[in-house]
Design a protein around this motif. Structure first.
Motif, short mmCIF file in Angstrom:
data_model
loop_
_atom_site.label_atom_id
_atom_site.label_comp_id
_atom_site.label_asym_id
_atom_site.label_seq_id
_atom_site.Cartn_x
_atom_site.Cartn_y
_atom_site.Cartn_z
N MET A 76 0.79 -1.15 -0.06
CA MET A 76 -0.05 0.19 -0.11
C MET A 76 0.88 1.27 0.01
SD MET A 76 -3.28 -1.07 2.33
CE MET A 76 -4.12 -2.45 2.01
N GLY A 77 1.43 1.66 -1.06
CA GLY A 77 2.33 2.57 -1.22
C GLY A 77 1.99 3.96 -1.10
N ALA A 78 0.55 4.25 -1.13
CA ALA A 78 -0.10 5.44 -0.89
C ALA A 78 0.11 5.76 0.61
CB ALA A 78 -1.35 5.43 -1.37
N THR A 79 -0.06 5.01 1.52
CA THR A 79 0.13 5.24 2.85
C THR A 79 1.36 5.26 3.30
OG1 THR A 79 0.03 3.02 3.32
CG2 THR A 79 -2.16 3.99 3.29
N GLN A 80 2.61 4.80 2.49
CA GLN A 80 3.90 4.67 3.05
C GLN A 80 4.65 6.05 2.47
OE1 GLN A 80 5.36 2.35 4.50
NE2 GLN A 80 3.43 1.03 4.69
N SER A 81 4.09 6.61 1.30
CA SER A 81 4.85 7.88 0.77
C SER A 81 4.09 9.19 1.22
CB SER A 81 4.54 7.87 -0.67
OG SER A 81 3.28 7.99 -1.22
N ALA A 118 -12.84 5.84 -7.56
CA ALA A 118 -11.85 4.77 -8.10
C ALA A 118 -10.62 5.58 -7.60
CB ALA A 118 -12.01 4.65 -9.62
N GLU A 119 -10.12 6.65 -7.79
CA GLU A 119 -8.92 7.35 -7.50
C GLU A 119 -8.74 7.21 -6.03
OE1 GLU A 119 -6.36 11.30 -7.77
OE2 GLU A 119 -7.20 10.53 -9.74
N LEU A 120 -9.71 7.79 -5.15
CA LEU A 120 -9.50 7.91 -3.85
C LEU A 120 -9.57 6.68 -3.21
CD1 LEU A 120 -11.09 11.41 -3.19
CD2 LEU A 120 -8.62 10.99 -3.60
N ALA A 121 -10.59 5.79 -3.61
CA ALA A 121 -10.54 4.67 -2.81
C ALA A 121 -9.36 3.48 -2.85
CB ALA A 121 -11.77 3.82 -3.27
N THR A 122 -8.78 3.81 -4.18
CA THR A 122 -7.55 2.87 -4.25
C THR A 122 -6.31 3.76 -3.54
OG1 THR A 122 -7.25 3.99 -6.39
CG2 THR A 122 -8.39 1.90 -6.35
N THR A 123 -6.28 4.92 -3.59
CA THR A 123 -5.11 5.66 -2.77
C THR A 123 -4.98 5.63 -1.50
OG1 THR A 123 -5.22 7.26 -4.64
CG2 THR A 123 -3.95 7.91 -2.66
N ARG A 139 -3.29 18.60 -5.27
CA ARG A 139 -2.60 19.72 -4.92
C ARG A 139 -1.58 19.24 -3.67
NH1 ARG A 139 -2.39 24.39 -7.96
NH2 ARG A 139 -3.13 23.82 -10.02
N LYS A 140 -2.34 18.74 -2.49
CA LYS A 140 -1.64 18.63 -1.36
C LYS A 140 -0.59 17.45 -1.40
CE LYS A 140 -2.90 18.31 3.65
NZ LYS A 140 -3.98 17.87 4.52
N MET A 141 -0.92 16.40 -1.90
CA MET A 141 -0.15 15.17 -2.15
C MET A 141 -0.10 14.53 -3.42
SD MET A 141 -2.56 13.37 1.15
CE MET A 141 -1.62 11.99 1.07
N PRO A 142 0.46 15.36 -4.46
CA PRO A 142 0.97 15.12 -5.63
C PRO A 142 1.82 13.93 -5.82
CG PRO A 142 2.40 16.94 -4.95
CD PRO A 142 1.50 16.62 -3.87
N GLU A 143 2.36 13.57 -4.77
CA GLU A 143 3.44 12.23 -4.87
C GLU A 143 2.90 11.05 -4.38
OE1 GLU A 143 6.10 12.75 -6.81
OE2 GLU A 143 5.73 14.81 -7.00
N ALA A 144 1.66 11.11 -3.86
CA ALA A 144 0.86 9.95 -3.28
C ALA A 144 0.76 8.72 -4.32
CB ALA A 144 -0.38 10.12 -2.37
N ASP A 145 0.98 7.47 -3.81
CA ASP A 145 0.86 6.51 -4.84
C ASP A 145 -0.69 6.20 -5.18
OD1 ASP A 145 1.14 4.19 -6.47
OD2 ASP A 145 1.51 2.98 -4.66
N ARG A 146 -1.07 6.42 -6.39
CA ARG A 146 -2.30 6.32 -6.80
C ARG A 146 -2.32 5.11 -7.86
NH1 ARG A 146 -1.94 11.87 -5.36
NH2 ARG A 146 -3.69 12.95 -4.80
N PRO A 147 -2.83 3.99 -7.29
CA PRO A 147 -2.96 2.84 -8.28
C PRO A 147 -3.70 3.31 -9.31
CG PRO A 147 -3.00 2.32 -6.01
CD PRO A 147 -3.15 3.81 -6.11
N TYR A 148 -4.73 3.87 -9.31
CA TYR A 148 -5.74 4.25 -10.26
C TYR A 148 -5.73 5.83 -10.17
CZ TYR A 148 -9.43 5.62 -13.56
OH TYR A 148 -10.30 6.42 -14.36
N ARG A 149 -5.65 6.52 -11.37
CA ARG A 149 -5.46 8.01 -11.57
C ARG A 149 -6.31 8.62 -12.85
NH1 ARG A 149 -1.21 11.26 -9.49
NH2 ARG A 149 -1.29 13.52 -10.90
N VAL A 150 -7.32 9.20 -12.44
CA VAL A 150 -8.05 9.93 -13.37
C VAL A 150 -7.14 10.57 -14.34
CG1 VAL A 150 -10.12 11.63 -13.82
CG2 VAL A 150 -9.95 10.36 -11.59
#
Length: 464
Positions: A1-6, A82-87, A388-399
């Motif tokens: 779960m990279g989003a939570t790590q980064s 889809a983006e936020l639930a996977t992030t 804008r706040k978390m541009p580097e967060a791992d987003r497995p799905y991105r719009v």
């Protein structure tokens, strides 16, 4: 779960598998097909309820509405989900998104608005089940027998939810297949009788168009795509499963509305004033006979059961997610030792639904609509803020849009939300205003309880 790590301190431990309770690790996760049907029931549950669009504006506008409105409203909401639930794949969904975007106060307000709208919506389904039951047994039309029937429906359906999300998910699959089957039969029988010229009718002369009813019908039949996000922590491989499930549920929902609508309006002469909720059963009788009418009515009851189960799951797991961010006391997130379900969340949602289902729904449902609109405006703002706040967060799905495109994508449905709020009457505005004030009071009361240590919170998971 990279989003939570980064995301460093912005990401709570609750989103990481290693921090889940032991019971949760051992529970069976929700697979793709059950999630598809849970989303389907969160949003639609079949074409039951779309009849009012024809009565309000005629066949052409109804067909265009269910063809175009998904692109204006449903697709943007589904893409954001889809983006936020996977992030951020934790229970609580949109509450976590608002919390991470704007802080604990707005996370709490999102929870208040969405939870209230969901629980009030939940209360309508046992009432509608009883309305169908009284067609066969008139004794349930009023009085004590009606109240007892509503109570039994509510308690029985809530107990099913208590037995586990996996059970609810596979039950939703069965309910979805059976409740849609009469419309497949109706469509096949209708094919030789269809006159395409009936589809372009603007309605009968002398029947005034009710645009408020028309747009409310579209709105209520095509929203709540984000509700399943509160279950993200219970989904098997959510980063991969959620986008697939949302896409599949979107196709199923759109076809489930359009195909029966085209068949029914094309195969029968227009009698616009009869097109109210439940008229599909009469259309089935006109096209094939009473046997199909009974089948449609049975399908309607099964659809209501699926709607109840999906909505209750969303409400219960939202409460569980709110405990993880400290918006409500830790006790409210207690899970059953037998089924690992959030039994306190299920109990609270059931009790509120029981209290509300005996009230007059006229202004209450409009109030729910208003509160849901407030929550969605905050959700769109949270989506843009997190980009804008978390541009580097791992987003497995991105719009796949630039930021300016995302702003436009969010603005179009936001205009519709503002319209829904603008046409509300003063009673609705007063009720929602008082409810919002109650949400503010709740937040500061929880802060006071936390600071004085009167109640236990999951302080190690709070994102201050």
């Amino acid at each position: 779960m990279g989003a939570t790590q980064s995301s460093n301190s912005l990401s709570p431990p609750l989103l990481a598998d290693e921090e889940e309770p032991a019971a949760a690790k051992n529970s069976k996760k929700l697979a793709l097909v059950p999630l598809v049907f849970l989303i389907f029931f969160e949003v639609a549950g079949g074409p039951y309820g779309e009849e009012a669009a024809v009565g309000a504006a005629g066949p052409l506008f109804a067909i265009l509405g269910f063809l175009i409105f998904p692109f204006i409203w449903s697709i943007p909401e589904a893409l954001i989900t889809a983006e936020l639930a996977t992030t951020f794949p934790g229970n609580g969904g949109f509450v976590i998104w608002a919390h991470k975007a704007f802080g604990p106060f707005w996370g709490s307000m999102m929870g208040s608005w969405k939870l209230l709208s969901g629980v009030i919506n939940l209360a309508s389904y046992p009432v509608l089940c009883t309305d169908y039951l009284k067609l066969v047994f008139p004794v349930f039309s009023s009085g004590i027998p009606r109240y007892i029937a509503i109570l039994i429906f509510t308690l029985a359906l809530s107990f099913l939810n208590y037995t586990g999300l996996s059970v609810v998910g596979y039950t939703a699959v069965c309910l979805g297949v059976v409740s849609l089957s009469p419309f497949l039969v109706l469509t096949l029988i209708s094919l030789p009788k269809i006159d395409a010229s009936r589809w372009i009718s603007l309605g009968e002369k002398g029947v005034k168009k009710d645009w408020r009813l028309f747009f409310n019908t579209l709105f209520w039949n095509l929203n709540f795509w984000d509700n399943a996000s509160t279950l993200a922590g219970e989904v098997e491989q959510p980063q991969k499963t959620f986008p697939k499930a949302l896409f599949s549920a979107g196709i199923l929902t759109c076809l489930g509305y359009l195909i029966p609508l085209l068949a029914a309006t094309g195969a029968t002469p227009l009698d616009q004033e009869k097109w109210v909720d439940g008229y599909f059963a009469d259309v089935a009788a006109l096209i094939a006979g009473d046997w199909l009418k009974i089948w449609v009515e049975i399908g309607a009851v099964l659809s209501l059961i699926g709607l109840y189960e999906a909505q209750l799951s969303s409400c219960a797991y939202q409460i569980l997610g709110m405990t993880h961010i400290g918006a409500v006391p830790k006790l409210l997130g207690s899970r059953s030792e037998w089924f690992n379900t959030p039994w306190v969340g299920i109990l609270l949602s059931t009790l509120v639904a029981l209290a509300v289902c005996y009230l007059n729904f006229a202004d209450i449902i409009s109030s729910v609509n208003f509160l849901y609109s407030l929550g969605m405006l905050l959700e769109f703002a949270s989506f843009l803020r997190l980009r804008r706040k978390m541009p580097e967060a791992d987003r497995p799905y991105r719009v796949p849009l630039p930021f300016a495109g995302l702003v436009v994508m969010c603005m179009v449905p936001s205009v519709f939300l503002l319209y829904v709020m603008f046409v509300a009457n003063w009673t609705v505005i007063l009720v929602c205003g008082l409810t919002s004030v109650g949400g503010v009071v709740w937040y500061f009361l929880m802060e006071l309880c936390r600071s004085r240590m009167w109640i236990d919170f999951e302080d190690d998971l709070i994102l201050h």
